[in-house]
Design an enzyme around this catalytic site. Structure first.
Site, PDB file in Angstrom:
ATOM      1  N   CYS A  89       2.705  54.653  10.271  1.00  0.00           N
ATOM      2  CA  CYS A  89       3.233  55.574   9.250  1.00  0.00           C
ATOM      3  C   CYS A  89       3.199  54.984   7.847  1.00  0.00           C
ATOM      4  CB  CYS A  89       4.671  55.970   9.582  1.00  0.00           C
ATOM      5  SG  CYS A  89       4.974  56.248  11.336  1.00  0.00           S
ATOM      6  N   CYS A  92       0.600  55.711   4.946  1.00  0.00           N
ATOM      7  CA  CYS A  92       0.662  56.943   4.150  1.00  0.00           C
ATOM      8  C   CYS A  92       2.016  57.125   3.467  1.00  0.00           C
ATOM      9  CB  CYS A  92       0.399  58.166   5.028  1.00  0.00           C
ATOM     10  SG  CYS A  92      -1.303  58.241   5.596  1.00  0.00           S
ATOM     11  N   HIS A  93       3.110  56.786   4.173  1.00  0.00           N
ATOM     12  CA  HIS A  93       4.438  57.082   3.619  1.00  0.00           C
ATOM     13  C   HIS A  93       5.041  55.900   2.853  1.00  0.00           C
ATOM     14  CE1 HIS A  93       4.547  60.953   5.635  1.00  0.00           C
ATOM     15  NE2 HIS A  93       4.086  60.356   6.701  1.00  0.00           N
ATOM     16  N   MET A 130      -0.523  65.335   8.120  1.00  0.00           N
ATOM     17  CA  MET A 130       0.302  64.563   9.053  1.00  0.00           C
ATOM     18  C   MET A 130      -0.270  64.719  10.470  1.00  0.00           C
ATOM     19  SD  MET A 130       3.226  62.931   9.733  1.00  0.00           S
ATOM     20  CE  MET A 130       4.393  62.766  11.079  1.00  0.00           C
ATOM     21  N   HIS A 369      -9.481  52.887  -3.970  1.00  0.00           N
ATOM     22  CA  HIS A 369      -9.685  52.156  -2.706  1.00  0.00           C
ATOM     23  C   HIS A 369     -10.854  51.183  -2.823  1.00  0.00           C
ATOM     24  CE1 HIS A 369      -9.068  51.464   1.546  1.00  0.00           C
ATOM     25  NE2 HIS A 369     -10.357  51.645   1.740  1.00  0.00           N
ATOM     26  N   HIS A 412     -15.870  57.357   0.559  1.00  0.00           N
ATOM     27  CA  HIS A 412     -15.668  55.991   1.062  1.00  0.00           C
ATOM     28  C   HIS A 412     -16.986  55.244   0.930  1.00  0.00           C
ATOM     29  CE1 HIS A 412     -14.766  52.581   3.601  1.00  0.00           C
ATOM     30  NE2 HIS A 412     -13.494  52.918   3.539  1.00  0.00           N
TER      31      HIS A 412
HETATM   32 FE1  DHE Z   1     -11.503  48.163   5.126  1.00  0.00          FE
HETATM   33  C1  DHE Z   1     -13.419  46.885   2.548  1.00  0.00           C
HETATM   34  C2  DHE Z   1      -8.880  48.483   3.009  1.00  0.00           C
HETATM   35  C3  DHE Z   1      -9.903  50.002   7.486  1.00  0.00           C
HETATM   36  C4  DHE Z   1     -13.888  47.312   7.370  1.00  0.00           C
HETATM   37  N1  DHE Z   1     -11.206  47.770   3.132  1.00  0.00           N
HETATM   38  C5  DHE Z   1     -12.138  47.263   2.245  1.00  0.00           C
HETATM   39  C6  DHE Z   1     -11.531  47.182   0.950  1.00  0.00           C
HETATM   40  C7  DHE Z   1     -10.242  47.620   1.081  1.00  0.00           C
HETATM   41  C8  DHE Z   1     -10.048  47.987   2.462  1.00  0.00           C
HETATM   42  C9  DHE Z   1      -9.189  47.702  -0.002  1.00  0.00           C
HETATM   43  C10 DHE Z   1     -12.212  46.697  -0.321  1.00  0.00           C
HETATM   44  C11 DHE Z   1     -12.136  45.220  -0.448  1.00  0.00           C
HETATM   45  C12 DHE Z   1     -12.852  44.716  -1.690  1.00  0.00           C
HETATM   46  O1  DHE Z   1     -13.985  45.130  -1.954  1.00  0.00           O
HETATM   47  O2  DHE Z   1     -12.268  43.899  -2.410  1.00  0.00           O
HETATM   48  N2  DHE Z   1      -9.716  49.121   5.223  1.00  0.00           N
HETATM   49  C13 DHE Z   1      -8.779  49.114   4.251  1.00  0.00           C
HETATM   50  C14 DHE Z   1      -7.630  49.881   4.669  1.00  0.00           C
HETATM   51  O3  DHE Z   1      -6.538  49.999   4.061  1.00  0.00           O
HETATM   52  C15 DHE Z   1      -7.994  50.575   5.924  1.00  0.00           C
HETATM   53  C16 DHE Z   1      -8.272  52.029   5.585  1.00  0.00           C
HETATM   54  C17 DHE Z   1      -6.942  50.586   7.024  1.00  0.00           C
HETATM   55  C18 DHE Z   1      -6.319  49.244   7.347  1.00  0.00           C
HETATM   56  O4  DHE Z   1      -5.218  49.247   7.898  1.00  0.00           O
HETATM   57  O5  DHE Z   1      -6.914  48.212   7.056  1.00  0.00           O
HETATM   58  C19 DHE Z   1      -9.290  49.843   6.279  1.00  0.00           C
HETATM   59  N3  DHE Z   1     -11.836  48.596   7.101  1.00  0.00           N
HETATM   60  C20 DHE Z   1     -11.066  49.358   7.875  1.00  0.00           C
HETATM   61  C21 DHE Z   1     -11.578  49.451   9.217  1.00  0.00           C
HETATM   62  O6  DHE Z   1     -11.074  50.109  10.175  1.00  0.00           O
HETATM   63  C22 DHE Z   1     -12.814  48.649   9.264  1.00  0.00           C
HETATM   64  C23 DHE Z   1     -14.029  49.541   9.588  1.00  0.00           C
HETATM   65  C24 DHE Z   1     -12.734  47.524  10.296  1.00  0.00           C
HETATM   66  C25 DHE Z   1     -11.584  46.601  10.067  1.00  0.00           C
HETATM   67  O7  DHE Z   1     -11.837  45.499   9.629  1.00  0.00           O
HETATM   68  O8  DHE Z   1     -10.429  46.983  10.266  1.00  0.00           O
HETATM   69  C26 DHE Z   1     -12.883  48.134   7.829  1.00  0.00           C
HETATM   70  N4  DHE Z   1     -13.320  47.269   4.980  1.00  0.00           N
HETATM   71  C27 DHE Z   1     -14.131  46.997   6.045  1.00  0.00           C
HETATM   72  C28 DHE Z   1     -15.314  46.325   5.566  1.00  0.00           C
HETATM   73  C29 DHE Z   1     -15.195  46.215   4.170  1.00  0.00           C
HETATM   74  C30 DHE Z   1     -13.923  46.813   3.834  1.00  0.00           C
HETATM   75  C31 DHE Z   1     -16.475  45.868   6.438  1.00  0.00           C
HETATM   76  C32 DHE Z   1     -16.172  45.582   3.196  1.00  0.00           C
HETATM   77  C33 DHE Z   1     -17.362  46.454   2.975  1.00  0.00           C
HETATM   78  C34 DHE Z   1     -18.332  45.891   1.995  1.00  0.00           C
HETATM   79  O9  DHE Z   1     -19.538  46.142   2.174  1.00  0.00           O
HETATM   80  O10 DHE Z   1     -17.957  45.199   1.044  1.00  0.00           O
END
Ligand code: DHE
Length: 589
Positions: A89, A92-93, A130, A369, A412
């Site tokens: 939760c 988002c919240h 939600m 993001h 995204h």
């Molecule tokens: Fe990410 C980048 C946050 C879920 C894999 N992810 C990022 C960035 C942020 C972020 C802020 C940018 C960083 C930067 O460039 O400085 N990601 C989040 C979340 O908040 C979210 C939505 C949920 C969470 O709880 O984390 C989330 N992300 C995921 C996934 O489910 C992924 C697919 C697998 C995992 O690791 O959990 C995932 N995020 C990635 C990857 C990048 C990324 C591979 C970098 C991509 C790139 O090419 O630079």
């Protein structure tokens, strides 16, 4: 044995009694509160992708304002509810329940709404986004009841994590003067890939030419991304738990030389890239506490912690927990570009003199993001994904250029993809989580001013649930993944557009069945995040299964779009992001 129902109804009765005592006159409002219609709302891929702040569940937080024996919620239930709240939760919240993309859920609001309203809301969800936690089976009836009661009491606040706490986690394992003075291995560092092994809490360094795993290193929990120092010598990884590993790629066998924890929940790390400051500083951003930390680039010594709490850019109201999302390093100024989610502020943090830190706050859009540079390296494009917008910043002038509609639902981009469009010149591309739209935005205000900062073309990919797009200056292809699509076939394949065919009326794409090519037959085989090698002639995709299942990396020949090779090994557990050293340090994508 007492039936669960009886116990539950007694607890519910006591909740109502306590609520009546606590809120007095508001009970009648609670009784009259409109009930959400019990429709079965489906969770969208965008909804599933909300952040889970699961590191916060481990903090020992006392039941606020009540004793553990209080009848409203037991200490055991409180601990369980808190864990569910942070995992499912809080993204988002908000950690403090003051609202982010989701509504505020502070007791002044929830007590007015009342227990029954909350119960229905959690069970059935809402069209506003939600999820239907009850009817989807994600939470049991008992858990839904427990969450409704949890929301009636004051939210617990996780502790701060300031300089003393950060410093206490800092370790230099190999001091700078004990490190190599020149490269001591024969690894082609520029073509090395750092591969996130998410659920193993490790990073694999894989040689780009031989595809052999050079070394596998322990990292933070569910490591999120890797970034490189400007010289390419140092590799930084950050885990969700805020732990950074600094890996020296010059050592005979690359190893962690320093580590630190910069917060309780984090996602981003970057290093200084401006001329004269190469490898000098590192920066990392935290979701909790809301802050960024500037560190020494060679030792991770924490030098400055800066809080991001403050006013939203538009209504100028105080936000208590604005998370730090992506961070980029300017090539034009000694500045980091720090994207703050909830306030919608882009902070240009000038590191020339960190004692007299100068920060330019650019009001952009809420829920910033991810994003990256245009091909010239001058402009940064960041998705405000919950607002369907892209903010453009000129890093030479440290100024906002424009905020534009992305053209689809929940953009995204990852770092985005830069291509030279046959009609519109240089464009930056993003796909979307919420639909199949792939948007191309003109990025050349000098030679193509009429197209600059506009969506000049939209094409349709395979469907929603896309996370990352990728191309390379030498490639004629634009790759679009659909990792979170609900169809197994779509989530395990990738769409490829030919750049020179984008002038056609309805450009077609070719589907690469990456999951099938991996030879893995079990699991969902989600395909995620293409990454090119240094020469730009092959692209790597992760086939991301769950921890107990087989995963792999599939390498595709970019010219022929044929399978080149599959990298499999027992250490390749839940691979997600892959970061080619050269492309990452030079921002080639
Ligand atoms: Fe990410 C980048 C946050 C879920 C894999 N992810 C990022 C960035 C942020 C972020 C802020 C940018 C960083 C930067 O460039 O400085 N990601 C989040 C979340 O908040 C979210 C939505 C949920 C969470 O709880 O984390 C989330 N992300 C995921 C996934 O489910 C992924 C697919 C697998 C995992 O690791 O959990 C995932 N995020 C990635 C990857 C990048 C990324 C591979 C970098 C991509 C790139 O090419 O630079």
């Amino acid at each position: 044995m007492q039936s669960m129902k009886k116990v539950q109804s007694r607890v519910v009765a006591s909740v109502a009694a306590v609520a009546a005592l606590v809120v007095g006159a508001t009970v009648s409002i609670a009784q009259e509160a409109a009930k959400p219609s019990p429709k079965d709302h489906k969770t969208t891929p965008g909804g599933q992708y909300s952040p889970s702040l699961d590191m916060l569940k481990d903090w020992k937080i006392e039941l606020p304002g009540r004793k553990p024996e209080d009848p409203l919620i037991t200490a055991e239930e409180f601990a369980k509810a808190r864990q569910i709240y942070f995992e499912r939760c809080a993204g988002c919240h908000g950690v403090l329940r003051k609202g982010a993309t989701g509504k505020a859920l502070t007791p002044d609001i929830t007590r007015k709404l009342g227990y029954d309203y909350l119960l229905n809301f959690i069970t059935y969800g809402s069209p506003g986004g939600m999820p239907n936690w009850g009817t989807s089976g994600d939470l049991s009836k008992e858990e839904v009841g427990m969450m409704a009661r949890y929301l009636l009491i004051d939210p617990p606040q996780p502790p701060e994590f300031g300089m003393p706490e950060i410093k206490a986690t800092w370790k230099v394992l190999i001091p700078v003067d004990k490190r190599p003075t020149k490269k001591e291995n024969d690894i082609d560092i520029d073509n090395l890939f750092a591969v996130t092994l998410r659920d193993a809490g490790k990073v694999a360094l894989i040689d780009g030419a031989s595809k052999k795993i050079a070394v596998t290193l322990e990292s933070g929990y569910a490591v999120h991304i890797s970034r490189m120092s400007a010289s390419g010598r140092y590799l930084f990884t950050i885990g969700r738990d805020g732990k950074i590993n600094l890996i020296d790629l010059w050592m005979k066998t690359p190893a962690t030389v320093a580590e630190i924890k910069i917060g309780a929940e984090a996602r981003s790390v970057e290093t200084s890239k401006f001329k004269g400051f190469e490898d000098k500083y590192a920066i990392a951003g935290a979701y909790w506490p809301p802050q960024y930390v500037i560190m020494d680039g060679a030792t991770l010594e924490p030098l400055k912690v800066v809080n991001t709490r403050g006013m939203t850019y538009d209504t100028q109201e105080y936000h208590p927990e604005p998370r730090v999302a992506s961070i980029m390093a300017s090539h034009y100024q000694p500045e980091f570009i720090v994207n703050v989610k909830e306030t919608g502020q882009i902070l240009m943090v000038n590191y020339k003199d960190i004692n007299n830190l100068q920060v330019t706050s650019i009001g952009a859009e809420r829920f910033l993001h991810d994003g990256g540079f245009d091909r010239s390296g001058r402009y940064v494009l960041v998705a405000a994904n919950a607002r369907n917008k892209i903010a453009v910043v000129d890093t030479k002038e440290s100024k906002l250029v424009k905020v534009l509609e992305s053209g689809g639902q929940t953009p995204h981009p990852g770092r985005g993809a830069n291509i030279n469009h046959p009609k519109y010149g240089p464009v930056w591309v993003t796909s979307h989580l919420g639909d199949e739209v792939v948007s191309m935005i003109g990025t050349d205000p000098e030679k193509h001013p009429e197209h600059a900062w506009k969506v000049v073309q939209s094409v349709n990919g395979q469907g929603g649930g896309s996370l990352f797009v990728k191309s390379h200056p030498k490639s004629n292809h634009l790759y679009v993944d659909t990792t979170l699509n609900t169809e197994a076939e779509v989530s395990s394949s990738v769409a490829v557009f030919k750049i020179d065919e984008l002038t056609q009326e309805k450009p077609k794409y070719q589907v690469l069945p990456i999951g099938q090519w991996s030879g893995i037959s079990e699991g969902q085989r989600r395909v995620v995040q293409g990454e090119f090698n240094k020469d730009g002639d092959e692209i790597w995709f992760s086939v991301w299964n769950s921890k107990g299942q087989e995963s792999a990396i599939v390498v595709v020949d970019d010219k022929t779009l044929k399978l080149k090779t599959v990298i499999k090994d027992k250490v390749i557990v839940t691979p997600t992001g892959k970061f080619n050293v050269y492309n990452t340090r030079k921002d080639v994508y």
